[in-house]
Motif scaffolding. Structure first.
Motif, PDB file in Angstrom:
ATOM      1  N   VAL A  36      14.831   0.862 -13.597  1.00  0.00           N
ATOM      2  CA  VAL A  36      13.970   0.112 -12.477  1.00  0.00           C
ATOM      3  C   VAL A  36      13.943  -1.288 -12.582  1.00  0.00           C
ATOM      4  O   VAL A  36      13.653  -1.772 -13.519  1.00  0.00           O
ATOM      5  CB  VAL A  36      12.624   0.730 -12.391  1.00  0.00           C
ATOM      6  CG1 VAL A  36      11.686  -0.117 -11.352  1.00  0.00           C
ATOM      7  CG2 VAL A  36      12.447   2.332 -12.337  1.00  0.00           C
ATOM      8  N   ASP A  37      14.435  -2.000 -11.399  1.00  0.00           N
ATOM      9  CA  ASP A  37      14.500  -3.598 -11.499  1.00  0.00           C
ATOM     10  C   ASP A  37      13.018  -4.091 -11.768  1.00  0.00           C
ATOM     11  O   ASP A  37      11.916  -3.875 -11.554  1.00  0.00           O
ATOM     12  CB  ASP A  37      14.633  -4.005 -10.156  1.00  0.00           C
ATOM     13  CG  ASP A  37      14.860  -5.410 -10.038  1.00  0.00           C
ATOM     14  OD1 ASP A  37      15.328  -6.012 -10.914  1.00  0.00           O
ATOM     15  OD2 ASP A  37      14.541  -6.146  -8.985  1.00  0.00           O
ATOM     16  N   GLY A  38      13.176  -4.950 -12.930  1.00  0.00           N
ATOM     17  CA  GLY A  38      11.857  -5.557 -13.465  1.00  0.00           C
ATOM     18  C   GLY A  38      11.433  -4.780 -14.800  1.00  0.00           C
ATOM     19  O   GLY A  38      10.402  -5.614 -15.399  1.00  0.00           O
ATOM     20  N   VAL A  39      11.749  -3.598 -15.121  1.00  0.00           N
ATOM     21  CA  VAL A  39      11.552  -3.139 -16.219  1.00  0.00           C
ATOM     22  C   VAL A  39      12.518  -3.130 -17.334  1.00  0.00           C
ATOM     23  O   VAL A  39      13.656  -2.676 -17.361  1.00  0.00           O
ATOM     24  CB  VAL A  39      11.269  -1.407 -16.045  1.00  0.00           C
ATOM     25  CG1 VAL A  39      10.828  -0.729 -17.391  1.00  0.00           C
ATOM     26  CG2 VAL A  39      10.262  -1.436 -15.120  1.00  0.00           C
ATOM     27  N   GLY A  40      12.249  -4.119 -18.319  1.00  0.00           N
ATOM     28  CA  GLY A  40      13.097  -4.273 -19.572  1.00  0.00           C
ATOM     29  C   GLY A  40      12.762  -3.334 -20.711  1.00  0.00           C
ATOM     30  O   GLY A  40      11.661  -2.480 -20.552  1.00  0.00           O
ATOM     31  N   LEU A  83      -9.124   2.771  -8.148  1.00  0.00           N
ATOM     32  CA  LEU A  83      -7.859   1.979  -8.135  1.00  0.00           C
ATOM     33  C   LEU A  83      -6.847   2.998  -7.784  1.00  0.00           C
ATOM     34  O   LEU A  83      -7.112   4.384  -8.428  1.00  0.00           O
ATOM     35  CB  LEU A  83      -7.329   1.445  -9.314  1.00  0.00           C
ATOM     36  CG  LEU A  83      -7.634   0.055  -9.591  1.00  0.00           C
ATOM     37  CD1 LEU A  83      -9.040  -0.278  -9.411  1.00  0.00           C
ATOM     38  CD2 LEU A  83      -6.948  -0.823 -10.780  1.00  0.00           C
ATOM     39  N   ASP A  84      -5.813   2.958  -6.966  1.00  0.00           N
ATOM     40  CA  ASP A  84      -4.698   3.718  -6.865  1.00  0.00           C
ATOM     41  C   ASP A  84      -3.867   3.870  -7.843  1.00  0.00           C
ATOM     42  O   ASP A  84      -3.753   3.145  -8.735  1.00  0.00           O
ATOM     43  CB  ASP A  84      -3.905   3.540  -5.531  1.00  0.00           C
ATOM     44  CG  ASP A  84      -4.693   3.354  -4.184  1.00  0.00           C
ATOM     45  OD1 ASP A  84      -5.543   4.450  -4.014  1.00  0.00           O
ATOM     46  OD2 ASP A  84      -4.560   2.610  -3.138  1.00  0.00           O
ATOM     47  N   ASP A  85      -2.810   5.029  -7.820  1.00  0.00           N
ATOM     48  CA  ASP A  85      -2.201   5.060  -9.145  1.00  0.00           C
ATOM     49  C   ASP A  85      -1.181   4.053  -9.376  1.00  0.00           C
ATOM     50  O   ASP A  85      -1.086   3.409 -10.535  1.00  0.00           O
ATOM     51  CB  ASP A  85      -1.195   6.477  -8.882  1.00  0.00           C
ATOM     52  CG  ASP A  85      -1.884   7.762  -9.192  1.00  0.00           C
ATOM     53  OD1 ASP A  85      -3.260   7.570  -9.584  1.00  0.00           O
ATOM     54  OD2 ASP A  85      -1.427   8.672  -8.831  1.00  0.00           O
ATOM     55  N   TYR A  86      -0.783   3.179  -8.282  1.00  0.00           N
ATOM     56  CA  TYR A  86       0.278   2.155  -8.381  1.00  0.00           C
ATOM     57  C   TYR A  86      -0.422   0.863  -8.722  1.00  0.00           C
ATOM     58  O   TYR A  86      -0.087   0.170  -9.573  1.00  0.00           O
ATOM     59  CB  TYR A  86       0.895   1.807  -6.956  1.00  0.00           C
ATOM     60  CG  TYR A  86       0.171   1.291  -6.062  1.00  0.00           C
ATOM     61  CD1 TYR A  86       0.312  -0.151  -6.047  1.00  0.00           C
ATOM     62  CD2 TYR A  86      -0.349   1.845  -5.121  1.00  0.00           C
ATOM     63  CE1 TYR A  86      -0.408  -0.971  -4.928  1.00  0.00           C
ATOM     64  CE2 TYR A  86      -1.097   1.355  -3.988  1.00  0.00           C
ATOM     65  CZ  TYR A  86      -1.208  -0.202  -3.978  1.00  0.00           C
ATOM     66  OH  TYR A  86      -1.896  -0.903  -3.009  1.00  0.00           O
ATOM     67  N   ALA A  93       5.610  -1.886  -9.963  1.00  0.00           N
ATOM     68  CA  ALA A  93       4.704  -0.417  -9.889  1.00  0.00           C
ATOM     69  C   ALA A  93       4.824   0.156  -8.755  1.00  0.00           C
ATOM     70  O   ALA A  93       5.265   1.730  -8.893  1.00  0.00           O
ATOM     71  CB  ALA A  93       3.287  -0.966  -9.900  1.00  0.00           C
ATOM     72  N   LYS A  94       5.223  -0.087  -7.500  1.00  0.00           N
ATOM     73  CA  LYS A  94       5.403   0.781  -6.492  1.00  0.00           C
ATOM     74  C   LYS A  94       6.906   1.459  -6.598  1.00  0.00           C
ATOM     75  O   LYS A  94       7.269   2.781  -6.371  1.00  0.00           O
ATOM     76  CB  LYS A  94       5.328   0.213  -5.018  1.00  0.00           C
ATOM     77  CG  LYS A  94       3.894  -0.205  -4.653  1.00  0.00           C
ATOM     78  CD  LYS A  94       3.794  -0.713  -3.280  1.00  0.00           C
ATOM     79  CE  LYS A  94       2.393  -0.525  -2.810  1.00  0.00           C
ATOM     80  NZ  LYS A  94       2.257  -0.671  -1.394  1.00  0.00           N
TER      81      LYS A  94
END
Length: 229
Positions: free
Chosen positions: A76-80, A29-32, A52-53
Protein backbone atom coordinates in the motif's frame (compact mmCIF):
# COMPACT_ATOMS: atom_id res chain seq x y z
CA UNK A 1 -0.56 33.69 -0.08
CA UNK A 2 1.14 31.00 1.96
CA UNK A 3 3.60 32.10 4.62
CA UNK A 4 6.29 30.23 6.47
CA UNK A 5 4.02 30.10 9.53
CA UNK A 6 1.11 28.40 7.74
CA UNK A 7 0.41 24.88 8.93
CA UNK A 8 -0.02 22.07 6.42
CA UNK A 9 -3.72 21.25 6.04
CA UNK A 10 -3.20 17.79 7.50
CA UNK A 11 -1.71 19.16 10.71
CA UNK A 12 -4.95 20.92 11.58
CA UNK A 13 -6.82 17.72 10.74
CA UNK A 14 -4.60 15.75 13.10
CA UNK A 15 -5.31 18.18 15.93
CA UNK A 16 -9.07 17.96 15.33
CA UNK A 17 -8.95 14.15 15.19
CA UNK A 18 -6.96 13.95 18.43
CA UNK A 19 -9.43 16.32 20.06
CA UNK A 20 -12.36 14.19 18.89
CA UNK A 21 -10.74 11.07 20.32
CA UNK A 22 -9.95 12.66 23.67
CA UNK A 23 -13.26 14.46 24.14
CA UNK A 24 -15.69 11.87 22.76
CA UNK A 25 -13.79 8.61 23.13
CA UNK A 26 -12.40 6.14 20.59
CA UNK A 27 -15.87 4.73 19.87
CA UNK A 28 -16.79 8.03 18.20
CA UNK A 29 -14.18 7.47 15.48
CA UNK A 30 -14.75 5.56 12.24
CA UNK A 31 -12.48 2.61 11.52
CA UNK A 32 -10.34 4.57 9.07
CA UNK A 33 -10.00 7.35 11.68
CA UNK A 34 -8.69 4.83 14.23
CA UNK A 35 -6.14 3.82 11.60
CA UNK A 36 -5.32 7.48 11.06
CA UNK A 37 -4.55 7.95 14.76
CA UNK A 38 -2.18 4.99 14.67
CA UNK A 39 -0.51 6.17 11.46
CA UNK A 40 -0.13 9.69 12.87
CA UNK A 41 2.31 8.29 15.42
CA UNK A 42 4.21 6.26 12.83
CA UNK A 43 4.25 8.84 10.00
CA UNK A 44 4.84 12.28 11.54
CA UNK A 45 5.08 14.51 8.45
CA UNK A 46 2.47 13.41 5.95
CA UNK A 47 -1.28 13.39 5.43
CA UNK A 48 -2.18 9.87 6.57
CA UNK A 49 -5.91 9.95 5.79
CA UNK A 50 -5.43 8.65 2.21
CA UNK A 51 -3.17 5.88 3.54
CA UNK A 52 -5.74 4.84 6.16
CA UNK A 53 -8.51 4.75 3.55
CA UNK A 54 -6.30 2.80 1.13
CA UNK A 55 -5.55 0.21 3.81
CA UNK A 56 -9.23 -0.19 4.65
CA UNK A 57 -10.15 -0.49 0.96
CA UNK A 58 -7.48 -3.11 0.25
CA UNK A 59 -8.08 -5.32 3.29
CA UNK A 60 -11.80 -4.74 3.73
CA UNK A 61 -11.93 -3.83 7.41
CA UNK A 62 -9.90 -2.75 10.42
CA UNK A 63 -9.54 -6.37 11.50
CA UNK A 64 -8.42 -7.24 7.98
CA UNK A 65 -5.67 -4.61 8.15
CA UNK A 66 -4.38 -5.93 11.48
CA UNK A 67 -4.48 -9.52 10.23
CA UNK A 68 -2.71 -8.77 6.95
CA UNK A 69 0.86 -10.06 6.51
CA UNK A 70 3.57 -7.38 6.58
CA UNK A 71 4.49 -8.32 3.00
CA UNK A 72 0.99 -7.28 1.88
CA UNK A 73 0.84 -4.14 4.02
CA UNK A 74 3.93 -2.65 2.39
CA UNK A 75 2.26 -2.89 -1.02
CA UNK A 76 0.00 0.00 0.00
CA UNK A 77 1.42 3.38 -1.02
CA UNK A 78 2.80 5.16 2.04
CA UNK A 79 3.28 2.01 4.11
CA UNK A 80 6.90 1.05 4.56
CA UNK A 81 8.48 -1.71 6.61
CA UNK A 82 8.51 0.40 9.77
CA UNK A 83 4.77 1.16 9.60
CA UNK A 84 4.01 -2.47 8.74
CA UNK A 85 6.05 -3.59 11.77
CA UNK A 86 4.17 -1.20 14.06
CA UNK A 87 0.79 -2.38 12.75
CA UNK A 88 1.79 -6.01 13.33
CA UNK A 89 2.91 -5.07 16.86
CA UNK A 90 -0.51 -3.49 17.53
CA UNK A 91 -2.22 -6.65 16.24
CA UNK A 92 -0.06 -8.84 18.48
CA UNK A 93 -0.73 -6.60 21.48
CA UNK A 94 -4.47 -6.93 20.88
CA UNK A 95 -4.17 -10.71 20.56
CA UNK A 96 -2.13 -11.08 23.75
CA UNK A 97 -4.46 -8.80 25.71
CA UNK A 98 -7.47 -10.90 24.64
CA UNK A 99 -5.70 -14.13 25.53
CA UNK A 100 -4.68 -12.80 28.95
CA UNK A 101 -8.28 -11.85 29.63
CA UNK A 102 -9.44 -15.37 28.79
CA UNK A 103 -6.72 -16.93 30.97
CA UNK A 104 -8.01 -15.05 34.02
CA UNK A 105 -11.37 -16.81 34.01
CA UNK A 106 -12.98 -20.17 33.44
CA UNK A 107 -13.23 -20.47 29.69
CA UNK A 108 -16.73 -21.91 29.76
CA UNK A 109 -18.03 -18.97 31.81
CA UNK A 110 -16.42 -16.40 29.50
CA UNK A 111 -17.68 -17.97 26.28
CA UNK A 112 -18.46 -14.73 24.46
CA UNK A 113 -14.89 -13.50 25.07
CA UNK A 114 -13.56 -16.82 23.78
CA UNK A 115 -15.65 -16.67 20.61
CA UNK A 116 -14.46 -13.11 19.98
CA UNK A 117 -10.85 -14.18 20.47
CA UNK A 118 -11.25 -17.13 18.07
CA UNK A 119 -12.98 -14.98 15.48
CA UNK A 120 -10.35 -12.25 15.66
CA UNK A 121 -7.45 -14.67 15.50
CA UNK A 122 -8.66 -16.85 12.64
CA UNK A 123 -11.28 -15.21 10.43
CA UNK A 124 -8.73 -13.70 8.03
CA UNK A 125 -6.39 -16.70 7.77
CA UNK A 126 -5.94 -17.51 4.08
CA UNK A 127 -4.98 -21.13 4.76
CA UNK A 128 -6.84 -23.63 6.88
CA UNK A 129 -5.36 -23.84 10.36
CA UNK A 130 -6.16 -26.30 13.16
CA UNK A 131 -5.67 -25.17 16.75
CA UNK A 132 -6.40 -26.71 20.13
CA UNK A 133 -7.22 -24.88 23.36
CA UNK A 134 -6.04 -27.09 26.23
CA UNK A 135 -7.91 -26.65 29.53
CA UNK A 136 -7.20 -27.73 33.12
CA UNK A 137 -9.62 -29.26 35.64
CA UNK A 138 -11.03 -25.80 36.39
CA UNK A 139 -11.66 -25.21 32.68
CA UNK A 140 -8.97 -22.53 32.63
CA UNK A 141 -6.76 -22.18 29.58
CA UNK A 142 -3.39 -23.93 29.75
CA UNK A 143 -2.33 -23.31 26.16
CA UNK A 144 -3.58 -22.30 22.72
CA UNK A 145 -1.50 -24.17 20.14
CA UNK A 146 -1.51 -24.45 16.36
CA UNK A 147 -1.44 -28.18 15.63
CA UNK A 148 -1.34 -27.96 11.84
CA UNK A 149 -1.36 -25.57 8.88
CA UNK A 150 -2.82 -26.58 5.56
CA UNK A 151 -4.11 -25.35 2.24
CA UNK A 152 -7.08 -23.17 1.41
CA UNK A 153 -9.48 -26.01 2.21
CA UNK A 154 -7.64 -28.63 4.25
CA UNK A 155 -5.37 -28.92 7.28
CA UNK A 156 -4.10 -32.38 8.28
CA UNK A 157 -5.18 -33.43 11.77
CA UNK A 158 -3.67 -36.28 13.78
CA UNK A 159 -5.80 -37.40 16.74
CA UNK A 160 -2.91 -39.28 18.36
CA UNK A 161 -0.75 -36.15 18.27
CA UNK A 162 -3.51 -34.16 19.96
CA UNK A 163 -3.87 -36.85 22.63
CA UNK A 164 -0.11 -36.91 23.20
CA UNK A 165 0.07 -33.15 23.60
CA UNK A 166 -2.94 -33.12 25.95
CA UNK A 167 -1.20 -35.66 28.18
CA UNK A 168 2.03 -33.64 28.14
CA UNK A 169 0.15 -30.56 29.31
CA UNK A 170 -1.92 -32.53 31.84
CA UNK A 171 -5.06 -31.18 30.18
CA UNK A 172 -8.44 -32.39 31.40
CA UNK A 173 -10.41 -31.13 28.43
CA UNK A 174 -9.96 -29.20 25.22
CA UNK A 175 -11.67 -27.12 22.58
CA UNK A 176 -10.92 -27.78 18.92
CA UNK A 177 -10.71 -24.76 16.62
CA UNK A 178 -10.17 -24.40 12.91
CA UNK A 179 -11.02 -21.92 10.19
CA UNK A 180 -12.67 -22.01 6.78
CA UNK A 181 -10.88 -19.50 4.51
CA UNK A 182 -13.99 -19.48 2.28
CA UNK A 183 -15.82 -17.64 5.07
CA UNK A 184 -18.59 -20.27 5.27
CA UNK A 185 -18.43 -21.81 8.75
CA UNK A 186 -20.82 -24.68 8.01
CA UNK A 187 -19.23 -27.95 9.26
CA UNK A 188 -18.39 -30.37 6.46
CA UNK A 189 -18.81 -34.12 6.65
CA UNK A 190 -15.03 -34.40 6.98
CA UNK A 191 -15.09 -31.91 9.89
CA UNK A 192 -17.72 -33.98 11.70
CA UNK A 193 -15.91 -37.28 11.12
CA UNK A 194 -12.57 -35.84 12.22
CA UNK A 195 -14.13 -34.49 15.42
CA UNK A 196 -15.50 -37.92 16.20
CA UNK A 197 -12.08 -39.49 15.66
CA UNK A 198 -10.46 -37.04 18.09
CA UNK A 199 -13.15 -37.63 20.71
CA UNK A 200 -12.67 -41.40 20.40
CA UNK A 201 -8.87 -41.06 20.66
CA UNK A 202 -9.23 -39.13 23.94
CA UNK A 203 -11.78 -41.41 25.63
CA UNK A 204 -9.16 -43.85 27.06
CA UNK A 205 -7.46 -40.89 28.78
CA UNK A 206 -10.71 -39.41 30.13
CA UNK A 207 -10.06 -36.14 28.32
CA UNK A 208 -13.23 -34.39 27.16
CA UNK A 209 -13.79 -32.35 24.01
CA UNK A 210 -15.95 -29.43 25.11
CA UNK A 211 -16.55 -28.09 21.63
CA UNK A 212 -15.27 -27.69 18.09
CA UNK A 213 -15.38 -24.14 16.74
CA UNK A 214 -15.14 -23.17 13.08
CA UNK A 215 -14.18 -19.56 12.38
CA UNK A 216 -14.59 -17.52 9.23
CA UNK A 217 -15.55 -14.09 8.02
CA UNK A 218 -19.16 -15.18 8.56
CA UNK A 219 -18.60 -15.65 12.31
CA UNK A 220 -17.98 -18.71 14.48
CA UNK A 221 -19.96 -21.98 14.44
CA UNK A 222 -20.08 -24.18 17.54
CA UNK A 223 -20.46 -27.93 17.09
CA UNK A 224 -22.07 -28.22 20.52
CA UNK A 225 -24.63 -25.49 19.79
CA UNK A 226 -25.36 -27.18 16.46
CA UNK A 227 -25.95 -30.53 18.22
CA UNK A 228 -22.94 -32.16 16.57
CA UNK A 229 -21.22 -33.06 19.87
Amino acid sequence: MKTGTDKPHWQGHRERLRGKLLSRGAAALDDYEILEVLLMAFIPRRDVKPIAKALEAKFGSLSGVLAAPAADLVKVDGVGETVAAYLKAVAEMQSRASLQEIRKREVISSWSALLEYVRREMQHETREQFRVLFLDRKNQLIADEVMSQGTVDHAPVYPREIARRALELAASSLILVHNHPSGDTTPSRADIDMTREIIDALIPFEIEVHDHLIAGTGGVTSFRSAGLI
